[in-house]
Design a protein around this motif. Structure first.
Motif, short mmCIF file in Angstrom:
data_model
loop_
_atom_site.label_atom_id
_atom_site.label_comp_id
_atom_site.label_asym_id
_atom_site.label_seq_id
_atom_site.Cartn_x
_atom_site.Cartn_y
_atom_site.Cartn_z
N ASP A 1 0.82 -1.21 0.00
CA ASP A 1 0.00 0.00 0.00
C ASP A 1 0.85 1.26 0.00
N VAL A 2 0.79 2.01 -1.11
CA VAL A 2 1.45 3.30 -1.22
C VAL A 2 0.41 4.25 -1.80
N PRO A 3 -0.30 5.01 -0.96
CA PRO A 3 -1.44 5.79 -1.45
C PRO A 3 -1.12 6.73 -2.59
N PHE A 4 0.04 7.41 -2.54
CA PHE A 4 0.29 8.40 -3.58
C PHE A 4 0.51 7.74 -4.93
N LEU A 5 1.08 6.52 -4.95
CA LEU A 5 1.24 5.81 -6.21
C LEU A 5 -0.11 5.45 -6.81
N SER A 6 -0.99 5.00 -5.96
CA SER A 6 -2.34 4.65 -6.43
C SER A 6 -3.04 5.86 -7.04
N MET A 7 -2.88 7.03 -6.43
CA MET A 7 -3.53 8.23 -6.94
C MET A 7 -2.92 8.67 -8.27
N LEU A 8 -1.59 8.57 -8.40
CA LEU A 8 -0.95 8.91 -9.67
C LEU A 8 -1.40 7.95 -10.77
N ALA A 9 -1.55 6.67 -10.43
CA ALA A 9 -2.02 5.70 -11.41
C ALA A 9 -3.44 6.02 -11.86
N THR A 10 -4.28 6.44 -10.92
CA THR A 10 -5.65 6.82 -11.28
C THR A 10 -5.65 8.00 -12.25
N GLY A 11 -4.76 8.97 -12.01
CA GLY A 11 -4.66 10.12 -12.90
C GLY A 11 -4.23 9.72 -14.30
N THR A 12 -3.27 8.81 -14.39
CA THR A 12 -2.85 8.32 -15.70
C THR A 12 -4.01 7.65 -16.42
N GLY A 13 -4.79 6.86 -15.69
CA GLY A 13 -5.95 6.20 -16.28
C GLY A 13 -6.96 7.21 -16.81
N LEU A 14 -7.14 8.32 -16.12
CA LEU A 14 -8.08 9.35 -16.59
C LEU A 14 -7.58 9.99 -17.88
N ARG A 15 -6.29 10.24 -17.98
CA ARG A 15 -5.75 10.78 -19.23
C ARG A 15 -5.97 9.82 -20.39
N LEU A 16 -5.77 8.54 -20.10
CA LEU A 16 -6.01 7.53 -21.14
C LEU A 16 -7.47 7.50 -21.56
N ASP A 17 -8.37 7.59 -20.59
CA ASP A 17 -9.80 7.54 -20.90
C ASP A 17 -10.20 8.66 -21.85
N VAL A 18 -9.71 9.86 -21.58
CA VAL A 18 -10.06 10.99 -22.45
C VAL A 18 -9.47 10.78 -23.84
N ALA A 19 -8.22 10.32 -23.90
CA ALA A 19 -7.56 10.15 -25.20
C ALA A 19 -8.28 9.13 -26.07
N VAL A 20 -8.68 8.00 -25.49
CA VAL A 20 -9.27 6.93 -26.29
C VAL A 20 -10.77 7.09 -26.47
N GLY A 21 -11.35 8.15 -25.89
CA GLY A 21 -12.76 8.44 -26.11
C GLY A 21 -13.71 7.82 -25.11
N ARG A 22 -13.20 7.33 -23.99
CA ARG A 22 -14.07 6.81 -22.93
C ARG A 22 -14.39 7.95 -21.97
N TRP A 23 -15.31 8.80 -22.38
CA TRP A 23 -15.54 10.03 -21.63
C TRP A 23 -16.54 9.88 -20.49
N ASP A 24 -17.38 8.89 -20.55
CA ASP A 24 -18.39 8.72 -19.50
C ASP A 24 -17.72 8.45 -18.15
N GLY A 25 -18.10 9.19 -17.15
CA GLY A 25 -17.59 8.97 -15.80
C GLY A 25 -16.28 9.67 -15.50
N VAL A 26 -15.65 10.28 -16.54
CA VAL A 26 -14.35 10.93 -16.29
C VAL A 26 -14.50 12.10 -15.32
N SER A 27 -15.52 12.91 -15.52
CA SER A 27 -15.68 14.11 -14.67
C SER A 27 -15.84 13.74 -13.21
N ALA A 28 -16.68 12.74 -12.93
CA ALA A 28 -16.91 12.34 -11.53
C ALA A 28 -15.65 11.74 -10.93
N ALA A 29 -14.96 10.89 -11.70
CA ALA A 29 -13.75 10.25 -11.17
C ALA A 29 -12.65 11.28 -10.94
#
Length: 948
Positions: free
Chosen positions: A627-655
């Motif tokens: 468990d390393v909380p800051f790594l988990s949060m950075l990984a979540t941010g990377t996933g959000l960038r990917l979602d926007v790039a590939v067109g998976r926009w639903d739920g991005v704003s809330a996440a």
């Protein structure tokens, strides 16, 4: 109505008592009636009575109000005498009708003697007492419909209690009575003397403390704000147990701090215990005697629900005396039973007030006994043990138990507690210097794997400045602070400076120094050129020779693969493949998780979206048990960038919003979330919102190179969309200079095409050509598909600006194919729209239709409504009656030229036409020149709208 006795008038809103007020009013409006109002000190009995007396249906009656006083030798019938001596005006109107027995009151009420009948002959004491009781009852009955209020009945002497009991058993026909009291003070209550009326015209109301909702409303009113934060209201409720008097006193102190606009729970820790509360507790303990005080003091020192045995042990009292003392403390409501057989003070402020009453030497003895008691438990609570040892003055055991508590908290993942314990100890002036070094190093280690707050960063910085740390300890603290500044605070330059100094301090600890060298290898950190990071990478790899520390090896290898991936070096794939998927050591797993998350971040910037997803999955699996909380949060941010790039926009704003809230003051950890929101807003053509998100992203990560370049790119795009070519060109030039200085062109994949457009629109076509050439050279040999797509897009922009529309179509189409392969559907659709416009400029409507249809479909699928509408508008302009296939128009105007002529005739400038038709000013200029030649015109002023 009788004048009310002097009281502190209520200054706060009346909350949480609507039901009780309605019940009390219903009772007293139907005399004869008796209402008993029971509640602990400060719970709001007096306030409820005052609100009752404000009601119009009550205020119109004769109201008689009095209160008992806490006097050692009470005056006979004191509150009743005080009430009646003020009724001269009432008495004057009924004096002629008074029965003779009321004359007995002449001696008690000399002020009213002239209005009373003659005093009868005296009898024995019992007869005289009975006459007084009858006389008071007759006098009250003569006053007609009346409300009698006697407060604080728990302080009444026996004579007053007997008198009131006589008056209300039952009351005269027109009389209603309200008596308030504290049960814990031993007042004579129903069941022990008072007999309520048999019908429904009576009431027993027990006031409870306020719930959190009314506490929040009361706090907002007292602090002069519309509302208070929920966490503040909950903390205030816990601290005061919802007792209004205590709430008001605490908030009085809060107002003095000035923190009233948006108070947070930490403000309550800064507030001293109100003097009135402290003095009240001191007085109550003095009245209860030394044995009860000893029990209460022990409970205050223990600061937790405790058994009779535990309290007695800490108090140092024989068992036979503890029980009776507890009973008295409970009866006086100083202690409360929290669970079967466990006792504590009612709320934290009460505990604090009782604790302050304990003299210093006695307090240390009590803490020493508490430590001895807790140490004997099967599973000793080490946090509480550390606290008791410190308060007892046992510094050695305090430090030892603090470290044990930190280890225990870290082991169960409660790093916030671990940081709090260490920071609290490090600000203690009594901490021995050797222990100070140990705790400082431990704080820096724990902070690395926690979500550290700014207070932790400041504490570590202060430790380095105060000169108390030895060189080795200072080096490790510097190293960990530098990594913390870069990984969580986003302060890259400052962090790198700390690490470089740490490497110097750690010259006698080469392996730890190597970890510092590895931390300087990450190219995305700071503005220094890539060469700086690669030089440190060579140093770190060299330092690994002969090393056996698996965590250190994993740390250096993680940063090596990060450096390769961030620069798009093809060797990154082999280096990534050599990384193990797991490890036995949790520390090694943390380093591996960091490596895979860094790979995911780098791959996302390069355009390797599928690989990035896979690295995120691997890194996430490693985080489950490391468990390393800051790594988990950075990984979540990377996933959000990917979602926007590939067109998976639903739920991005809330996440993204959830991640931003979780990051709190460590905004760097949510920079990717803010960037994802900015990209999403740009794709939806909400430029104002996009600008705000871009500002927030840069504020969160001003020294992260790819984020900084992405923000600059977004600002250039917004300026171009608004037609502000000057702002776009200046912004592009600055961003290009930043990319050039950094020396890592793969991060400029989105920047260069927009910079090229800004340069060409401002007439700097050759400068744009030089930039494109430099960019192509800069990404040569790099494995960066997003950069390749960007290069084709930039070439298309350049070709279009030069009027080479056929080449522009081919370049745009190639870029669209590259984007589609990533996939990056929005960028692909935008490239196809650009290809369609160039095809129109070239007169190839068939090609334009094909690309425009594909772009429109993609925009519609994504939900990019404005982009879709723009494409449909362009299609409508040229499809009507337009033949298929490429054709030349000779001396006739092409459809695009007719559009341009119409707009010139309407008075539009070239720039305005370019903005409306989504063309470059250079292309518009080209169309205008051809139209003038075909129409035989020599001046723009001669243009008239084209007719065919």
């Amino acid at each position: 109505m009788i004048q009310l006795p002097p009281v502190r008038l209520p200054t706060s809103v009346f909350v949480g008592r609507a039901t009780e007020l309605a019940e009390l009013a219903a009772c007293v409006r139907r005399p004869p009636a008796v209402a008993l109002l029971e509640g602990e000190a400060g719970v709001g009995k007096t306030r409820l009575v005052r609100e009752l007396l404000r009601l119009p249906q009550v205020a119109a009656r004769t109201v008689l109000v009095g209160a008992c006083q806490p006097m050692r030798t009470p005056l006979p019938y004191g509150p009743v005498v005080d009430i009646l001596r003020e009724t001269g005006d009432l008495l004057a109107g009924v004096a002629d009708a008074l029965p003779p027995v009321t004359g007995v009151l002449r001696s008690l009420l000399p002020e009213l003697a002239p209005l009373l009948p003659p005093e009868p002959e005296r009898g024995d004491v019992a007869v005289e007492r009975h006459r007084v009781f009858r006389a008071v009852r007759e006098l009250l009955a003569a006053y007609g419909p009346a409300l009698l209020v006697v407060e604080d009945l728990h302080w009444a002497d026996e004579g007053t209690q007997d008198l009131l009991r006589f008056i209300t058993s039952p009351p005269p026909p027109g009389l209603s009575a309200v008596f308030s009291y504290r049960r814990e003070e031993g007042a004579a209550l129903p069941g022990s003397g008072y007999r309520l009326l048999a019908d429904a015209r009576n009431s027993l109301l027990r006031l409870r403390p306020l719930d959190p909702g009314p506490v929040a409303a009361l706090a907002a009113d007292l602090l002069g704000t519309a509302e208070v934060p929920e966490d503040f209201a909950l903390a205030l409720h816990h601290r005061t147990a919802g007792i209004p008097f205590v709430i008001e006193e605490v908030l009085r102190e809060v107002r003095e701090t000035g923190a009233t606009a948006a108070p947070n729970p930490t403000v309550l820790d800064l507030v001293d215990i109100p003097d009135l509360l402290r003095d009240t507790m001191s007085d109550r303990l003095a009245r209860l005697g030394p044995t009860v005080s000893a029990v209460v003091h022990a409970a205050a020192v223990l600061d937790m629900p405790a058994t009779e045995h535990e309290i007695g042990t800490v108090a140092g009292l024989p068992a036979r005396r503890v029980g009776s003392a507890l009973i008295r403390a409970l009866a006086a409501a100083v202690l409360h039973e929290t669970d079967t057989g466990r006792y504590a003070l009612r709320h934290p402020l009460a505990r604090q007030a009782a604790y302050i009453c304990v003299p210093g030497p006695q307090r240390r003895r009590l803490h020493a006994r508490a430590a001895e008691l807790l140490a004997a438990a099967p599973d000793p609570p080490v946090v509480r043990l550390a606290h008791h040892h410190r308060r007892a003055g046992d510094l050695t055991d305090w430090v030892r138990k603090t470290l044990a508590a930190v280890d225990q908290a870290t082991e169960v993942g409660d790093t916030a507690l671990a940081l709090h314990l260490l920071e609290e100890a490090l600000v203690d002036d009594a901490l021995p210097s050797r222990a100070r070094n140990t705790l400082a190093v431990r704080l820096s280690r724990v902070a690395l794997n926690a979500i550290a707050h700014s207070s932790t960063v400041e504490r570590l910085g202060a430790l380095l400045r105060d000169g108390t740390l030895g060189r080795s300890s200072r080096g490790e603290v510097r190293l960990n602070l530098g990594r913390l500044l870069m990984n969580q605070a986003g302060r890259m330059e400052l962090g790198q400076n700390e690490i470089e100094m740490a490497i110097h301090d750690l010259r006698d600890r080469p392996l730890l120094a190597a970890r510092g060298m590895a931390a300087l290898c990450v190219p995305s950190f700071g503005a220094r050129p890539v060469g700086f990071h690669l030089r440190w990478l060579d140093e770190a790899v060299s330092a690994l020779d002969g090393a056996r520390d698996l965590e250190l090896i994993a740390s250096v290898r993680a940063n090596e693969v990060t450096a390769l991936a961030q620069t798009g070096a093809p060797a990154m794939w082999a280096a990534a493949a050599d990384l193990p998927g797991s490890a036995r050591s949790s520390r090694v797993r943390r380093q591996l998780s960091r490596a895979y998350n860094n790979l995911a971040d780098a791959a996302a910037w390069l355009g390797h979206y599928s690989a990035a997803r896979e690295y995120l999955r691997t890194g996430g699996a490693l985080l489950v048990d490391a468990d390393v909380p800051f790594l988990s949060m950075l990984a979540t941010g990377t996933g959000l960038r990917l979602d926007v790039a590939v067109g998976r926009w639903d739920g991005v704003s809330a996440a993204a919003a959830a991640l931003i809230e979780q990051a709190g003051e460590m905004g760097y950890l949510a920079a990717d979330a803010r960037l994802a929101l900015a990209w999403l807003s740009l794709a939806r053509d909400d430029r104002d919102l996009a600008s705000r998100h871009l500002d927030d992203a840069l504020a969160a990560a001003p020294e992260n190179a790819p984020v900084s370049l992405a923000v600059a790119t977004g600002r250039v795009a917004i300026a171009l969309a608004r037609g502000d070519v000057a702002a776009a060109a200046v912004g592009a030039a600055r961003a290009v200079a930043e990319a050039r200085h950094k020396g890592n062109w793969v991060w400029a994949a989105d920047l260069v095409p927009r910079a090229t457009r800004a340069y060409t629109r401002s007439g700097r076509v050759e400068e744009a050509a030089d930039l494109v050439a430099e960019y192509v050279r800069g990404i040569e040999g790099r494995d960066a598909p997003l950069a390749v797509a960007g290069a084709e897009l930039a070439r298309g922009v350049l070709a279009s600006a030069r009027g080479c529309h056929g080449e522009a179509v081919a370049r745009y189409a190639a870029a669209a194919d590259h984007y589609s392969a990533l996939p990056h559907p929005h960028a692909a659709a935008a490239a196809r729209e650009a290809a369609a416009r160039s095809a129109l400029d070239d007169g190839d409507t068939a090609t334009a239709t094909r690309h425009l249809t594909a772009a429109t479909t993609t925009f519609a699928d994504l939900g990019a409504a404005r982009d879709e509408a723009r494409c449909r508008q362009v299609a409508r302009r040229f499809r009507r009656g337009t033949p298929r296939g490429r054709r030349g128009y000779g001396d006739d105007l092409s459809p695009r030229e007719r559009e341009v002529v119409d707009l010139v005739a309407a008075g539009r400038t070239n720039r305005q036409i370019a903005q409306q038709l989504y063309l470059s000013p250079r292309t518009v200029e080209h169309h205008v020149a051809k139209a003038m030649r075909k129409l035989g015109l020599t001046s723009r002023a001669a243009f008239e709208p084209a007719t065919g």
